[in-house]
Every structure is written in structure tokens, then in C-alpha cells.
Design an enzyme around this catalytic site. Structure first.
Site: not given
Lengths: 417, 426
Positions: B70, B73-74, B145
Site C-alpha cells: 500500500h 502504491e502511494h 488513512e
């Protein structure tokens, strides 16, 4: 005669049909009205229970029926909507759409009311459901923060009310109250049918709709009053209201509410541009400054309320960063009015709005909404002209507009866990 | 010339083309006539569960902190001197990305700038740019998040159910990791994961929209060539710990001060492969509609007793690493309701199956399939599932038409006390 709005495009395979009751409603009437619409959706003369309704819909190739409640400025809209497959896509060309129109008529105009009361079991259960909806408002934190900010900035008007109404009002609703609310809705609302999707094989669908709903789908006396009540101005204090609310959450939320007191109908396009530059895209001021530069938030956005000419900015942050986030947000708002908007920020916002509009025709829901909004605002504009009007907005227009945007509310929620 | 395979669904009136390029990349194009919106997606079969593998550059086994896929991905959105999200948005193209348990996807959506979007997407995914500073900067954002999900009741009840089911499989860990685990992520770890998993033969491109198929495939090939500095073709070796068949515990409860408590009832299942994944999915939908939805006697009874609220349904999630069913609902008296639902579901295997109801349900789901197929997002989900599970693209519709009482019976036999867990968030 009620209004029928139609969008026909064979790029779709299905049809969206929505029967709207739009009316002016007092705050204390909201919960009763919602309960009455929920009760309608759970049983009629022909389909006595929710189970019978669902079984019938399943047999219509999974036609999907629901009641939707929303605020449109200071008006309320109760929407009975159904989605079904166009007959050309079904075995034996089964005409499901005609059955769905009859079904909506049955649900709305043939309720299971006897001696001035809904079936009591359904009434009691739906009353509980609405009470649950009101009580669980706090369960989703950021949503709750935004809805509280809406409430605080629109204090005293219907636009500030929670969409399912007030808890005490809901608890005190009687079966008879509900029937009165139902009569009020069907007698005093502006009635609009929106039909959008693949209408191949249905050349005279308007006639069919008028035939099925008959006189019920007629004129009302107070039509103009409804159109005019979409924005009832509330009184604002001459200062910024700051509200802090405690809650056991990991993340805190900050909201900033603003209002443009001098906005006119013509400013619609400029206002949307203002909102996009400020906080709806990844290039917007809020996303860039609160999230990307300061790393304070994952979510940082703004929302525009067209009829109330208000805005709510919201961001999920760590509690200890409250002052820092507040300063950065306020700085973005003042940058807008002092004209500190780069060409890039301006062009990006415009490109984003135009790109959304160009995709409207891909969605039967977006087109239905567009037609309905066009009607309720008496704008009567084509999608193409709307695109042109957005193209014509200049940076100077936005800066002039921004000078009249005033911060009226700062709201802070939670972070106590 | 690439060999292009064409598949057609009569029911959905939908045509999909696919090919494997010589560089190893899989490409799918679903043609949506007359639709303005075009979607381009670039994905890798790498997700949060792949945290133990052979580093392709050193041939050494590495274990990476939770949440790397993740985080990567960012950070891939960060290009030299600019953020790609911002670059797309400047062109009026919307873009985003998501990470799941077993894959990561980057995508854009546009009405009129498809060619530009496609090149930008390929450039973005093929040219990583991680620095100490930009990796550091992201920690606060991802931290928020994670906090947002910590406050999200439906997310919590779901993850607690997974934790109740899985002993060692990383599916029991939040996709984004924890504030603690992401504090160990460095630029070097991101490069290790990128080099290992972002190889073309582990990747796919999916296009949805009214585009020229051959022209698009040629452009993809051209851009990929232009922006690929290095493409390792060694086999990817991943390690998965041996997950027992049993569940961890049959009950958990978490307090989030909710007004309306949430319930997830999980059933841990045997791993299903290829078309069997689709079969589990379709049967879970059929069983959900027949026995749990609003037209069922059971839902009516539970709703009228105020034991459940608005909804009750079951869904299936399956991949090479995990397989489970989750039944979800909400209730003011969650413990009592969950007990009653669990008992009911486990006993369904002893009931006679109503054939007429099965036929109506098949009709209902066929209608829903047709309606859903209008949504381009639905088309790409179908394609991505096909890529990951290696099932036949339109198998679900064929299967739906042919489901028998026996299939339903067989499915109901999988719902047992031993593999069942209840997760409550109240």
C-alpha cells in the site's frame, strides 16, 4: 399536470424511473414524513408485506425499488425509484418496465391504510427503523462531522435539519400523524416523474405514465411557492462561530463553514469553479496544502451547497494538529479572495468540471439528476450550454466572487480515544 | 503481430479482447460502444499478503513490514519533481489507485484524453522515484488513512472476522499496516518490492471503453518499451506460511460505542481455484438471495422481531491464498441475533430446497447482471478477477443459468459450526 422528464439513449440496457414528491416541510414534520414513506415502501393493498414486495420484484428480473429522501436546499424530496431491464435484453422480450410503472402506482397510491391508520405492525417497525437511522448518525465519524457542520451553518432552516428528522419527533409520531403526513405529501408536493435509460420499444412512454397515475399526477395550487422556497435565508451572527464536540475517536475532524451573502443565480458556474479550485481535485488548494505539503490529513476536501450558497470544508486530522490545520485551511480561503490563484490551479479545476460533464451521458442517474435539477431551478439549460458557460468563467470572476465568501463556522470533532 | 482473443457475452451484449504481449504483459480490452468514459488500469499481482519472498535482485529471502504494498502504491504516484495525481488532474483526467490483499491497481478515467492518459499511466507505473524525503513525507498521510479506518465500524467488524479465521495468513493484517509497521518502511524496501513484483510478466493492463483495439494494443507496447528501464523475467518466489484449516476463535467483540452494532459471521472455506472461485461466488449470491434477503421468511421474521435492521447478505472472497464467506448485518442485540443467524445458516443443509424459489432467484440475478454490466467498473472487476483467478471470463453467466438444486445443496454443506466465527462491533 405533473411534469415528465425523459432521457432516452440505447447505450444503456436498463431504465431508471423515479417519481418525486418535492415540498416545503416544517422541521418537526420531517421524521413523520420519512416514516410514512418508509411505511408505503413496505406494504400496499395488493402486496401486504415487504416480503411479498421483494418476491414480486425478484420475479421482474431483479427490478430494484427503493425510497430515497433528500434535502434540496430548504425543500424536501421524497423519491420512489425503480430500476429495471429493457425488454429487448430479456428472454421472450418480457415487458418489465410497464409492470414497474404499475408497481410504483400501487405502492404510492394504494397504501394499506384502514380507518385512517397504516397497518400497525408496519408502522411500528418503520418508526423504529427511522429512530435507528437518526441514532446511528454518529456511527460514521467524518460523515457525522460534515452533517453537524451543515446543521450549524444552516441553523433554523430545513437545510440544517438532519435528513431523517429529529429523534424526539420520531419517537412521538403516531400512526395517525403518519397518515396525515402521507396525505400532505401526495396533495401538496410538486410531482415530477423522471425516466432515463434505454427506452427502445417505448415510443409513448409519457402516455403510459399519465394513464397509469391518472388524476393523482395532477396540478397543485401552491406550485410557485415551492419553487420559491428552495432557499429561505437564515440569520447569521456577525462573527465566526467556533464549536468543539468531544468524541472517542482515533482521528479528529475539522470542518470550516462559509457563505457567500451576495451570490446570485448567475454565479452558479463561478461558485462551482471556486469550490473546485479550493478543494475537490488532487490539484486543489486543500489537497495540496493540507495533505501533500503539510502531511496533516488523508482526506481534505470542500463541498458546495448550491441552494444555500454555502460551503463546508472537512479534513480528518490528528487532534494535536488542530491549530495548524485550521491556520492552513483559513489561509487557503484568504488566498482565494486575495487573488492568489495560479493559472494551473484555475485550469485544472475547469478541466475537472468539464470532464465530469462530458461523462454525464454515460450515466442514466446523472442524466436523471441533471434533468430534475434543471426543472427545479427553472434553468432549462442544455448540457452543451452548461459546458459553454463553464468554459466562459474567468479567473477574475472567481476572485471577485471569492471576496464575498465569509467564514462563518469552525467545527471540531473528536480525537479523544 | 499479437494474437488477440475475442470473447462475447450474448446476455450482456459485451465484447472483450485479450492478448499476451511478447514483453510478458497481459492486456484486456472491454469494448463499450458509444460510452464517453474510458478507463485505463495498470496492475500487478502483488498485494498486502505478499510480505515474504525472494528478492529478485539479490536472490535472498526477505520479510518486509506490513503495509508495504500500500505504501508503495502511494509512493509510485510520486514522480521526479511532481505528483502524478496532480499531473493527471491538470489534464482534466481523474486518477487513483488501490491496494488489495493480492493485487495493486493504478487507473485513470477520461472522456477525451485517452491516449495521453494511457501514456501517463504507463510512465507512472514504469518509472519509480523514491527518495528518503518523499518516503518520509508520506508517513503522516498514510498514518491518517490508517486512523480513518480505525474509526470505521464496518471495516473493523470485517477485519476482526478475518483475524478470527486466519492464524498465520497475512490476510488477517490490515492492508495499510499499522502506524508502527509503516514506521519501518524505507526507500530501499520499496525498491526491493518494486523490482520483484512490478515485472511485466506479473502485471496486466485493462482498458474499458469505446477504443480501437489494435491501435490501443500497439500503443501499450510502444509506451511500455519506452518507459521500461529494466524488466527481470526470473520467476517470483513467494512464501506463505502453512495456514491450518481450523479457525482461530469462534467469537470476538469490540467496543466502538456504536448506536447500531455490526455483525460479520465468517465461514472459513477450502481454497478454490479457477472456475471454482466463480462457482463459490455465484452460489453465495444465490444462497444469500434465497435465504437471507428481504424476500426470505427468515429475514422477515428477524426484521419484525427487531433482531436485524436494514440488510442481511452473504458474499464470498477467494484467491490462491484465502477463501471465506462473510455474512453481514446489523442489530441492536448483536449477540442474540448472531447466535440465531448462525444456527439458522448451519441448519440450512437439512432443509428441502425450494426449486421454484431457486428459479426466481436465477431470474433475479440474471437481471441484476445485465443492469450491473452497464457500469464500466463492473466490467473491469470481472476482468481483474479473471486475470487473478485464471477463470473463464463469462463463466459466471453460464454457471448462473445452469445452477442446480444439487449445487446449492453442496454449497450449504460447507456452512458448518467448526468453520464459523462471529465478529461483533458494538
Amino acid at each position: 399536470m405533473g411534469k415528465i422528464l425523459k432521457y432516452d439513449d440505447n447505450r444503456f440496457k436498463s431504465v431508471y424511473l423515479s417519481y418525486n414528491f418535492t415540498l416545503k416541510i416544517a422541521e418537526e414534520e420531517i421524521a413523520k414524513s420519512v416514516i410514512s414513506c418508509f411505511a408505503l415502501s413496505k406494504g400496499s393493498k395488493k402486496y401486504r408485506t415487504s416480503k411479498e414486495i421483494e418476491k414480486y420484484l425478484a420475479s421482474l428480473y431483479g427490478s430494484n425499488f427503493e425510497v430515497n429522501v433528500e434535502k434540496i436546499g430548504d425543500l424536501f424530496n421524497f423519491e420512489f425509484r425503480i430500476i429495471c431491464v429493457n425488454k429487448n435484453y430479456l428472454p421472450n422480450e418480457e415487458d418489465v418496465l410497464s409492470k414497474c410503472i404499475d408497481f410504483l402506482n400501487e405502492i404510492i397510491y394504494f397504501p394499506n391504510i384502514n380507518d385512517g391508520k397504516f397497518d400497525n405492525e408496519i408502522f411500528e417497525r418503520e418508526k423504529k427503523t427511522v429512530i435507528d437511522y437518526i441514532e446511528k448518525r454518529k456511527d460514521e465519524k467524518i460523515k457525522y462531522a460534515v452533517s453537524r457542520a451543515e446543521e450549524l451553518i444552516n441553523k433554523g432552516t430545513t437545510a440544517g435539519a438532519f435528513v431523517y428528522g429529529d429523534l424526539e419527533e420520531a419517537k412521538n409520531t403516531s400512526n395517525e400523524d403518519c397518515v396525515r403526513s402521507y396525505m400532505n405529501i401526495i396533495n401538496n408536493s410538486l410531482k415530477t416523474v423522471v425516466i432515463s435509460g434505454n427506452l427502445t420499444g417505448y415510443d409513448n412512454i409519457e402516455d403510459k405514465i399519465r394513464e397509469v397515475f391518472g388524476d393523482n399526477f395532477g396540478d397543485i395550487a401552491n406550485e410557485d411557492e415551492i419553487f420559491e422556497s428552495i432557499n429561505l435565508e437564515n440569520v447569521f451572527e456577525n462573527k465566526i462561530t467556533e464549536v468543539k464536540e468531544e468524541m472517542d475517536t482515533v482521528q479528529a475532524a475539522i470542518c470550516v463553514g462559509m457563505k457567500n451573502f451576495k451570490e446570485t443565480e448567475e454565479d452558479y458556474y463561478i461558485a462551482n469553479m471556486y469550490n473546485a479550485i479550493l478543494g475537490t481535485t488532487p490539484s486543489s488548494k486543500l489537497f495540496q496544502n493540507v495533505r501533500e505539503k503539510a502531511s496533516l490529513a488523508y482526506t481534505a476536501r470542500s463541498r458546495y451547497y448550491r441552494f444555500k450558497k454555502t460551503y463546508v470544508i472537512y479534513a480528518g486530522i490528528e487532534k494535536m494538529n488542530y491549530e495548524k490545520a485550521k491556520d492552513i485551511i483559513l489561509e487557503q480561503i484568504s488566498d482565494m479572495s486575495s487573488g492568489n490563484i495560479s493559472d494551473e490551479e484555475f485550469n485544472t479545476a475547469k478541466a475537472s468540471i468539464l470532464s465530469d460533464l462530458k461523462e454525464y451521458k454515460d450515466s442514466k442517474f446523472a442524466m436523471a439528476k441533471f434533468l430534475y435539477m434543471n426543472y427545479i431551478t427553472k434553468m432549462s439549460i442544455s448540457l452543451e450550454d452548461m459546458i459553454l458557460n463553464f468554459e466562459n468563467v474567468t479567473k477574475e470572476d472567481v476572485i471577485t466572487y471569492a471576496k464575498n465568501v465569509e467564514v462563518k463556522l469552525i467545527y471540531f470533532l473528536g480525537g479523544e480515544a | 503481430m499479437n494474437t488477440i482473443k475475442e470473447e462475447f457475452s450474448k446476455e450482456l451484449n459485451e465484447r472483450t479482447y485479450s492478448t499476451h504481449l511478447s514483453n510478458g504483459l497481459t492486456v484486456y480490452i472491454c469494448k463499450k460502444e458509444k460510452q464517453s468514459k474510458k478507463i485505463g488500469m495498470f496492475g500487478t499481482k502483488y498485494g498486502s499478503v505478499h510480505n515474504d519472498f525472494i528478492d529478485i535482485t539479490t536472490n535472498e529471502r526477505v520479510k518486509v513490514p506490513d503495509g508495504v504494498a500500500h505504501y508503495l502504491e502511494h509512493k509510485l504516484f510520486e514522480q521526479e519533481g511532481a505528483n502524478a495525481l496532480d499531473l493527471f488532474s491538470k489534464e482534466g483526467i481523474s486518477s487513483n489507485a488501490y491496494t488489495s490483499f493480492d493485487h495493486t491497481v493504478y487507473y485513470f478515467e477520461t472522456a477525451d484524453k485517452f491516449d495521453l492518459g494511457l501514456e501517463m499511466l504507463i510512465k507512472l507505473v514504469r518509472t519509480p522515484y523514491f527518495t528518503k524525503e518523499n518516503v518520509e513525507k508520506e508517513r503522516g498521510i498514510i498514518g491518517q488513512e490508517i486512523s480513518m479506518y480505525d474509526d470505521d465500524p464496518s471495516f473493523s467488524v470485517y477485519f476482526e472476522a478475518l483475524k478470527n479465521m486466519y492464524h498465520v495468513n497475512p490476510v488477517n493484517i490490515d492492508i495499510a499496516g499499522t502506524i508502527e509497521s509503516i514506521s519501518h518502511i524505507t526507500k530501499d524496501i520499496l525498491y526491493t518490492c518494486y523490482n520483484t513484483f512490478y515485472n511485466l510478466n506479473n502485471m496486466f493492463i485493462v482498458i474499458i471503453g469505446d477504443v480501437d483495439v489494435e491501435d490501443t494494443i500497439n500503443k501499450i507496447e510502444e509506451h511500455v518499451k519506452k518507459y521500461t528501464r529494466e524488466n527481470r523475467t526470473n520467476e517470483i518466489i513467494k512464501y506463505t506460511l502453512n495456514e491450518p484449516d481450523s479457525i482461530v476463535k469462534d467469537f470476538s467483540e469490540k467496543d466502538m460505542k456504536l448506536s447500531m452494532p455490526l455483525i460479520n459471521i465468517g465461514f472459513k472455506e477450502e481454497i478454490a481455484l479457477k472456475n471454482d472461485v466463480v462457482k463459490m461466488d455465484i452460489l453465495s449470491q444465490i444462497v444469500s438471495e434465497m435465504y437471507l434477503a428481504k424476500n426470505s421468511d427468515f429475514y422477515e421474521k428477524m426484521y419484525n422481531k427487531e433482531m436485524v435492521s436494514d440488510y442481511m447478505y452473504m458474499f464470498y472472497e477467494g484467491a490462491k491464498e484465502y477463501s471465506h464467506l462473510i455474512l453481514t448485518t446489523e442489530s441492536k442485540c448483536p449477540k442474540k441475533a448472531a447466535e440465531e443467524i448462525k444456527k439458522y445458516v448451519i441448519n440450512l443443509k437439512n432443509e428441502k430446497i425450494d426449486e421454484e424459489l431457486l428459479e426466481i432467484t436465477k431470474k433475479q440475478l440474471l437481471g441484476e447482471f445485465i443492469m450491473k454490466s452497464e457500469d464500466p467498473h463492473n466490467s473491469y472487476r470481472r476482468i481483474i478477477d479473471t486475470i487473478l483467478n485464471e477463470n473463464d471470463l463469462y463463466y459466471s453467466i453460464e454457471l448462473l443459468k445452469n445452477v442446480t438444486v444439487l449445487d446449492v445443496k453442496e454449497f450449504l454443506n460447507k456452512l458448518n459450526e467448526e468453520n464459523c466465527t462471529v465478529s461483533i462491533v458494538k
